[in-house]
Design an enzyme around this catalytic site. Sequence first.
Site, PDB file in Angstrom:
ATOM      1  N   ALA A  10      29.102  29.728  32.733  1.00 42.03           N
ATOM      2  CA  ALA A  10      30.969  29.947  33.460  1.00 42.03           C
ATOM      3  C   ALA A  10      30.535  29.402  34.612  1.00 42.03           C
ATOM      4  O   ALA A  10      30.539  30.675  35.644  1.00 42.03           O
ATOM      5  CB  ALA A  10      31.132  31.115  33.233  1.00 42.03           C
ATOM      6  N   ARG A  16      38.588  20.333  38.785  1.00 41.96           N
ATOM      7  CA  ARG A  16      39.674  19.500  38.145  1.00 41.96           C
ATOM      8  C   ARG A  16      40.573  20.171  37.993  1.00 41.96           C
ATOM      9  O   ARG A  16      41.920  20.072  37.618  1.00 41.96           O
ATOM     10  CB  ARG A  16      39.776  18.938  36.462  1.00 41.96           C
ATOM     11  CG  ARG A  16      38.441  17.704  36.735  1.00 41.96           C
ATOM     12  CD  ARG A  16      38.001  17.631  35.739  1.00 41.96           C
ATOM     13  NE  ARG A  16      36.681  18.060  34.905  1.00 41.96           N
ATOM     14  CZ  ARG A  16      36.375  17.580  34.051  1.00 41.96           C
ATOM     15  NH1 ARG A  16      36.033  16.517  33.317  1.00 41.96           N
ATOM     16  NH2 ARG A  16      35.174  18.843  33.573  1.00 41.96           N
ATOM     17  N   THR A  79      24.595  21.903  32.409  1.00 43.67           N
ATOM     18  CA  THR A  79      24.901  22.726  31.008  1.00 43.67           C
ATOM     19  C   THR A  79      23.661  23.437  31.034  1.00 43.67           C
ATOM     20  O   THR A  79      23.084  24.538  30.423  1.00 43.67           O
ATOM     21  CB  THR A  79      26.149  22.279  30.055  1.00 43.67           C
ATOM     22  OG1 THR A  79      25.533  20.777  29.460  1.00 43.67           O
ATOM     23  CG2 THR A  79      27.190  22.243  30.075  1.00 43.67           C
ATOM     24  N   GLY A 102      32.636  28.264  28.744  1.00 47.39           N
ATOM     25  CA  GLY A 102      33.620  29.028  28.913  1.00 47.39           C
ATOM     26  C   GLY A 102      34.882  28.698  29.814  1.00 47.39           C
ATOM     27  O   GLY A 102      35.807  29.632  29.704  1.00 47.39           O
ATOM     28  N   GLU A 155      27.411  12.218  26.249  1.00 50.00           N
ATOM     29  CA  GLU A 155      28.353  11.742  27.099  1.00 50.00           C
ATOM     30  C   GLU A 155      29.565  11.103  27.199  1.00 50.00           C
ATOM     31  O   GLU A 155      28.470   9.525  27.032  1.00 50.00           O
ATOM     32  CB  GLU A 155      28.247  12.654  28.175  1.00 50.00           C
ATOM     33  CG  GLU A 155      27.068  13.868  28.256  1.00 50.00           C
ATOM     34  CD  GLU A 155      28.656  14.832  27.997  1.00 50.00           C
ATOM     35  OE1 GLU A 155      28.936  15.256  28.129  1.00 50.00           O
ATOM     36  OE2 GLU A 155      28.043  15.929  26.461  1.00 50.00           O
ATOM     37  N   ASN A 228      39.898  21.410  31.234  1.00 52.67           N
ATOM     38  CA  ASN A 228      39.271  20.864  32.446  1.00 52.67           C
ATOM     39  C   ASN A 228      39.870  21.157  33.562  1.00 52.67           C
ATOM     40  O   ASN A 228      40.299  20.967  34.745  1.00 52.67           O
ATOM     41  CB  ASN A 228      38.568  19.577  32.412  1.00 52.67           C
ATOM     42  CG  ASN A 228      37.897  20.365  31.073  1.00 52.67           C
ATOM     43  OD1 ASN A 228      36.130  20.764  31.230  1.00 52.67           O
ATOM     44  ND2 ASN A 228      37.732  19.310  30.569  1.00 52.67           N
ATOM     45  N   TYR A 366      69.602  55.862  39.379  1.00 59.55           N
ATOM     46  CA  TYR A 366      67.523  55.773  39.697  1.00 59.55           C
ATOM     47  C   TYR A 366      67.401  57.630  39.464  1.00 59.55           C
ATOM     48  O   TYR A 366      67.522  58.502  39.645  1.00 59.55           O
ATOM     49  CB  TYR A 366      67.784  55.806  41.130  1.00 59.55           C
ATOM     50  CG  TYR A 366      66.421  55.593  41.663  1.00 59.55           C
ATOM     51  CD1 TYR A 366      65.261  55.224  40.956  1.00 59.55           C
ATOM     52  CD2 TYR A 366      66.239  56.563  42.767  1.00 59.55           C
ATOM     53  CE1 TYR A 366      64.079  55.383  41.319  1.00 59.55           C
ATOM     54  CE2 TYR A 366      64.789  56.418  42.950  1.00 59.55           C
ATOM     55  CZ  TYR A 366      63.614  56.154  42.125  1.00 59.55           C
ATOM     56  OH  TYR A 366      62.318  56.636  42.882  1.00 59.55           O
ATOM     57  N   ASN A 386      64.336  61.464  45.911  1.00 61.52           N
ATOM     58  CA  ASN A 386      62.692  61.535  45.386  1.00 61.52           C
ATOM     59  C   ASN A 386      61.882  61.693  46.437  1.00 61.52           C
ATOM     60  O   ASN A 386      60.548  61.386  46.761  1.00 61.52           O
ATOM     61  CB  ASN A 386      61.680  61.172  44.581  1.00 61.52           C
ATOM     62  CG  ASN A 386      61.855  59.562  44.044  1.00 61.52           C
ATOM     63  OD1 ASN A 386      63.135  59.360  45.216  1.00 61.52           O
ATOM     64  ND2 ASN A 386      60.691  58.781  44.221  1.00 61.52           N
TER      65      ASN A 386
END
Length: 458
Positions: A10, A16, A79, A102, A155, A228, A366, A386
């Site tokens: 995280a 993005r 990562t 995360g 990837e 993302n 009220y 009040n």
Amino acid sequence: MNQKFAVVLAAGQGTRMKSKLYKVLHKVCGKPMVQHIVDKLKSISVDEIAVVVGHGADAVKQQLGSDINYAFQEQQLGTAHAVLMCKNLLKDKVGTTIVVTGDTPLIKEETLKGLMQHHLQVNAAATVLTTVLDDATGYGRIVRNQQSHVERIVEHKDATAEEREIREISTGIFCFDNQKLFAALAEVRNDNVQGEYYLPDVIEILTKQNEIISAYQTDDSEEGMGVNDRVQLSYAEQVMRRKINEGHMRNGVTLIDPATTYIEADVVIGRDSIIEPGTYLRGETVIGDDCVVGPQADLTDTTVENEVHIQYTVVHQSTIRNAASVGPFAYVRPGSDIGEHTKVGDFVELKNTKLGNGSKVSHLSYLGDATVGQHVNVGCGTITVNYDGVKKHRTLIGDHAFIGCNANLIAPVQIGDGAYVAAGSTINQDVPEQSMAIARERQINKEGYAAKLLRKEK
Ligand code: UD1
Ligand code: CA
């Protein structure tokens, strides 16, 4: 004993998202993405959770609290580098480590459990949670060898045209033998398109060491989705909302129109309750059995007992007890406690007010900082005064009192049990029990005067 550890990634910035708010703190169905993940990890009872934080570290820590460990990743180098930041916390421990990104809030508890069990059963060094997508753009692809064993993960940005055809993707969630993980992490390099240290590269490193690598596939492709950007965020919201709503319906709750019913992740609803369209149930709201909520109710952190009816109404941090009826068009503010068999009607606002069993505030009132006894009738237009500009004061109304229409009760003030306040009174002194208070000008009738007035006008 085989201990279980979890690492939650995280620390990334979430560029993005184009947001001031740090990515993993964006909410899905009312709860930050990273909180969804930590809650699920807690419920599969891992022994230790480590969250890797970087951007917005303080905010993430504040959100998640102090019963978990944190590792700080100063620079987001990838990562694998992120997991490596947990070295001091975990490196030498014996057990299984589950790594979760995360930004995958839709992941199911059962799937995390299944992944862990499968990993232990096949005695793997690493197991990746995969799924098959129609459009795999952006995800790491699972490259399998001829025996269809997982060999490595490539990837999207590094993949060849051929590899990009692969539709089986890495969800970014893995189980590892903890010590083998940290040994392999030390060997991960950043010679790729993004110049990052990729966690998925651990798979290839372990493959080369002839370790057992496994894949656990979920056929619910939605749950592996990473968020993302805000388009994916809204999609995740939609998917999670649908799943939450289906869960309640399967538990015996009627949703008249699930598409316009917004129920946050931790809300509890009892059997045979009916949720009408346009309703929002947020936070820690709990609703009992046989209630009808909505159309258009908006409840936050509110406890509703059984057989309660609420329509076109906003309620915050309050309790509504058995068989009460609230709305249409009521506004119940924090700290209110609405008793059994009560009625709070149209255009009534309550704030920090307790209403005893069987009492009625039917229209246009009220009540703030008031304690109202049982079987009290509060007439239309009654106001508790009040606030004196400096302090708030309480109004106490005893059991079986009757407050006439359009009364002002200037607090602090006490109306005794069974007392009667005449309509239009402005009460600034206590009213003893069983007595009647009239506090207004006496009426004078001037006979024939109307005609005289009209003549004058001419
Ligand atoms: C990642 C995976 C990809 C997978 C996908 C699933 C890598 C290299 N890629 O891609 O294989 O298919 O998730 O959703 O792992 N983070 C850090 N520190 C860093 C970098 C990232 O903590 O240095 C965190 C981010 O906050 C985020 C998570 O790791 O929560 C994943 O990072 P992200 O940049 O979203 O990776 P993807 O490109 O989505
Ligand atoms: Ca991601």
